[in-house]
Design a protein around this motif. Structure first.
Motif, PDB file in Angstrom:
ATOM      1  N   GLY A  92      30.048  40.846  34.292  1.00 16.06           N
ATOM      2  CA  GLY A  92      31.092  39.913  33.889  1.00 16.06           C
ATOM      3  C   GLY A  92      30.634  39.137  32.679  1.00 16.06           C
ATOM      4  O   GLY A  92      29.615  39.437  32.055  1.00 16.06           O
ATOM      5  N   ALA A  93      31.384  38.116  32.345  1.00 12.92           N
ATOM      6  CA  ALA A  93      31.027  37.253  31.224  1.00 12.92           C
ATOM      7  C   ALA A  93      29.760  36.474  31.554  1.00 12.92           C
ATOM      8  O   ALA A  93      29.374  36.350  32.720  1.00 12.92           O
ATOM      9  CB  ALA A  93      32.182  36.291  30.933  1.00 12.92           C
ATOM     10  N   ARG A  94      29.125  35.927  30.512  1.00  9.33           N
ATOM     11  CA  ARG A  94      27.902  35.133  30.713  1.00  9.33           C
ATOM     12  C   ARG A  94      28.173  33.949  31.629  1.00  9.33           C
ATOM     13  O   ARG A  94      27.385  33.629  32.502  1.00  9.33           O
ATOM     14  CB  ARG A  94      27.383  34.669  29.362  1.00  9.33           C
ATOM     15  N   ASP A  95      29.304  33.277  31.406  1.00 10.27           N
ATOM     16  CA  ASP A  95      29.738  32.208  32.294  1.00 10.27           C
ATOM     17  C   ASP A  95      30.592  32.833  33.391  1.00 10.27           C
ATOM     18  O   ASP A  95      31.373  33.754  33.126  1.00 10.27           O
ATOM     19  CB  ASP A  95      30.558  31.168  31.530  1.00 10.27           C
ATOM     20  N   TRP A  96      30.467  32.322  34.602  1.00  6.04           N
ATOM     21  CA  TRP A  96      31.202  32.900  35.729  1.00  6.04           C
ATOM     22  C   TRP A  96      32.701  32.760  35.507  1.00  6.04           C
ATOM     23  O   TRP A  96      33.209  31.682  35.208  1.00  6.04           O
ATOM     24  CB  TRP A  96      30.808  32.243  37.039  1.00  6.04           C
ATOM     25  N   ASP A  97      33.411  33.867  35.663  1.00  6.58           N
ATOM     26  CA  ASP A  97      34.864  33.907  35.535  1.00  6.58           C
ATOM     27  C   ASP A  97      35.434  34.395  36.865  1.00  6.58           C
ATOM     28  O   ASP A  97      35.447  35.593  37.128  1.00  6.58           O
ATOM     29  CB  ASP A  97      35.265  34.838  34.395  1.00  6.58           C
ATOM     30  N   PRO A  98      35.890  33.471  37.720  1.00  6.78           N
ATOM     31  CA  PRO A  98      36.385  33.886  39.034  1.00  6.78           C
ATOM     32  C   PRO A  98      37.614  34.783  38.953  1.00  6.78           C
ATOM     33  O   PRO A  98      37.820  35.635  39.826  1.00  6.78           O
ATOM     34  CB  PRO A  98      36.701  32.564  39.733  1.00  6.78           C
ATOM     35  N   PHE A  99      38.416  34.639  37.904  1.00  5.28           N
ATOM     36  CA  PHE A  99      39.615  35.454  37.757  1.00  5.28           C
ATOM     37  C   PHE A  99      39.248  36.908  37.444  1.00  5.28           C
ATOM     38  O   PHE A  99      39.837  37.836  37.995  1.00  5.28           O
ATOM     39  CB  PHE A  99      40.527  34.870  36.669  1.00  5.28           C
ATOM     40  N   ALA A 100      38.252  37.102  36.589  1.00  3.65           N
ATOM     41  CA  ALA A 100      37.776  38.451  36.289  1.00  3.65           C
ATOM     42  C   ALA A 100      37.164  39.081  37.541  1.00  3.65           C
ATOM     43  O   ALA A 100      37.332  40.284  37.786  1.00  3.65           O
ATOM     44  CB  ALA A 100      36.758  38.420  35.149  1.00  3.65           C
ATOM     45  N   PHE A 101      36.481  38.262  38.353  1.00  4.17           N
ATOM     46  CA  PHE A 101      35.887  38.814  39.568  1.00  4.17           C
ATOM     47  C   PHE A 101      36.960  39.194  40.593  1.00  4.17           C
ATOM     48  O   PHE A 101      36.813  40.187  41.286  1.00  4.17           O
ATOM     49  CB  PHE A 101      34.864  37.851  40.180  1.00  4.17           C
ATOM     50  N   VAL A 102      38.038  38.444  40.666  1.00  2.00           N
ATOM     51  CA  VAL A 102      39.154  38.826  41.542  1.00  2.00           C
ATOM     52  C   VAL A 102      39.666  40.202  41.128  1.00  2.00           C
ATOM     53  O   VAL A 102      39.875  41.087  41.970  1.00  2.00           O
ATOM     54  CB  VAL A 102      40.296  37.779  41.507  1.00  2.00           C
ATOM     55  N   GLU A 103      39.848  40.395  39.822  1.00  2.00           N
ATOM     56  CA  GLU A 103      40.328  41.699  39.327  1.00  2.00           C
ATOM     57  C   GLU A 103      39.317  42.807  39.613  1.00  2.00           C
ATOM     58  O   GLU A 103      39.690  43.920  39.980  1.00  2.00           O
ATOM     59  CB  GLU A 103      40.637  41.621  37.828  1.00  2.00           C
ATOM     60  N   PHE A 104      38.029  42.503  39.447  1.00  2.00           N
ATOM     61  CA  PHE A 104      36.988  43.474  39.746  1.00  2.00           C
ATOM     62  C   PHE A 104      37.058  43.892  41.219  1.00  2.00           C
ATOM     63  O   PHE A 104      36.968  45.073  41.547  1.00  2.00           O
ATOM     64  CB  PHE A 104      35.610  42.899  39.415  1.00  2.00           C
ATOM     65  N   CYS A 105      37.235  42.906  42.096  1.00  2.00           N
ATOM     66  CA  CYS A 105      37.320  43.205  43.537  1.00  2.00           C
ATOM     67  C   CYS A 105      38.544  44.059  43.852  1.00  2.00           C
ATOM     68  O   CYS A 105      38.479  44.954  44.702  1.00  2.00           O
ATOM     69  CB  CYS A 105      37.346  41.917  44.362  1.00  2.00           C
ATOM     70  N   GLU A 106      39.655  43.790  43.176  1.00  2.00           N
ATOM     71  CA  GLU A 106      40.861  44.595  43.394  1.00  2.00           C
ATOM     72  C   GLU A 106      40.633  46.041  42.967  1.00  2.00           C
ATOM     73  O   GLU A 106      41.044  46.968  43.654  1.00  2.00           O
ATOM     74  CB  GLU A 106      42.052  43.992  42.636  1.00  2.00           C
ATOM     75  N   THR A 107      39.966  46.238  41.840  1.00  2.00           N
ATOM     76  CA  THR A 107      39.646  47.591  41.379  1.00  2.00           C
ATOM     77  C   THR A 107      38.680  48.265  42.356  1.00  2.00           C
ATOM     78  O   THR A 107      38.871  49.425  42.735  1.00  2.00           O
ATOM     79  CB  THR A 107      39.035  47.544  39.969  1.00  2.00           C
ATOM     80  N   ALA A 108      37.665  47.537  42.773  1.00  2.00           N
ATOM     81  CA  ALA A 108      36.662  48.084  43.694  1.00  2.00           C
ATOM     82  C   ALA A 108      37.290  48.458  45.033  1.00  2.00           C
ATOM     83  O   ALA A 108      36.922  49.468  45.638  1.00  2.00           O
ATOM     84  CB  ALA A 108      35.535  47.067  43.899  1.00  2.00           C
ATOM     85  N   ARG A 109      38.243  47.661  45.485  1.00  2.00           N
ATOM     86  CA  ARG A 109      38.911  47.914  46.772  1.00  2.00           C
ATOM     87  C   ARG A 109      39.619  49.271  46.771  1.00  2.00           C
ATOM     88  O   ARG A 109      39.731  49.931  47.783  1.00  2.00           O
ATOM     89  CB  ARG A 109      39.914  46.792  47.040  1.00  2.00           C
ATOM     90  N   GLN A 110      40.086  49.672  45.605  1.00  2.00           N
ATOM     91  CA  GLN A 110      40.806  50.934  45.469  1.00  2.00           C
ATOM     92  C   GLN A 110      39.871  52.132  45.321  1.00  2.00           C
ATOM     93  O   GLN A 110      40.335  53.269  45.235  1.00  2.00           O
ATOM     94  CB  GLN A 110      41.758  50.853  44.274  1.00  2.00           C
ATOM     95  N   ARG A 111      38.553  51.866  45.305  1.00  2.00           N
ATOM     96  CA  ARG A 111      37.567  52.928  45.153  1.00  2.00           C
ATOM     97  C   ARG A 111      36.522  52.830  46.263  1.00  2.00           C
ATOM     98  O   ARG A 111      35.356  52.522  45.995  1.00  2.00           O
ATOM     99  CB  ARG A 111      36.910  52.835  43.782  1.00  2.00           C
ATOM    100  N   PRO A 112      36.933  53.072  47.522  1.00  2.00           N
ATOM    101  CA  PRO A 112      35.994  52.949  48.647  1.00  2.00           C
ATOM    102  C   PRO A 112      34.754  53.826  48.453  1.00  2.00           C
ATOM    103  O   PRO A 112      34.850  54.976  48.014  1.00  2.00           O
ATOM    104  CB  PRO A 112      36.798  53.429  49.852  1.00  2.00           C
TER     105      PRO A 112
END
Length: 141
Positions: A92-112
């Motif tokens: 992710g970005a150098r500073d924590w971006d919770p919104f980007a991590f939400v999107e990352f989790c959504e993508t990851a969820r679709q790839r068990p």
């Protein structure tokens, strides 16, 4: 993605003396989504909003999670979370971006079973540990 799948608050008996932030984290860790949600809903501060956002990210309800992360603002655990997430392999970005991590989790969820899913699970565990520690220590980072 719940960390543990035990859908019963009975696994945590007689814990009324704990703060709502600690309780919400414990309920979330044990997979007691309803209890974690209703407890986080009672907390009117950035840490409570953070727990609430995590609950909705795991639901999954990314839009609602984003709402609660907007209310959270920049939380004191973000710098440590960004560093530890990077060590795990989250890019992710150098500073924590919770919104980007939400999107990352959504993508990851679709790839068990994917590397992304494993990273998402590991980062969520670190996030839980940092936020729980912050909650349990009386909100000092």
């Amino acid at each position: 993605m719940p960390l543990v799948k035990t859908p019963s608050t009975e696994t945590l008996p007689h814990i009324d003396s704990l703060s709502d932030s600690v309780l919400s984290g414990l309920y979330l860790y044990c997979g007691c989504w309803d209890a974690a949600h209703s407890t986080a809903d009672r907390i009117e501060d950035p840490t409570g909003y953070f727990w609430h956002a995590i609950v909705h990210r795991q639901e999954p309800d990314p839009a609602n999670s984003g709402y609660w992360f907007r209310k959270t603002g920049k939380h004191p655990i973000f710098p440590k979370l960004a560093a530890e997430a990077s060590d795990i392999g989250y890019r992710g970005a150098r500073d924590w971006d919770p919104f980007a991590f939400v999107e990352f989790c959504e993508t990851a969820r679709q790839r068990p079973g994917s590397t992304e899913e494993q990273v998402a699970i590991q980062v969520q565990l670190v996030e839980w540990q940092l936020l729980f520690d912050y909650s349990a220590r009386g909100q000092t980072c």
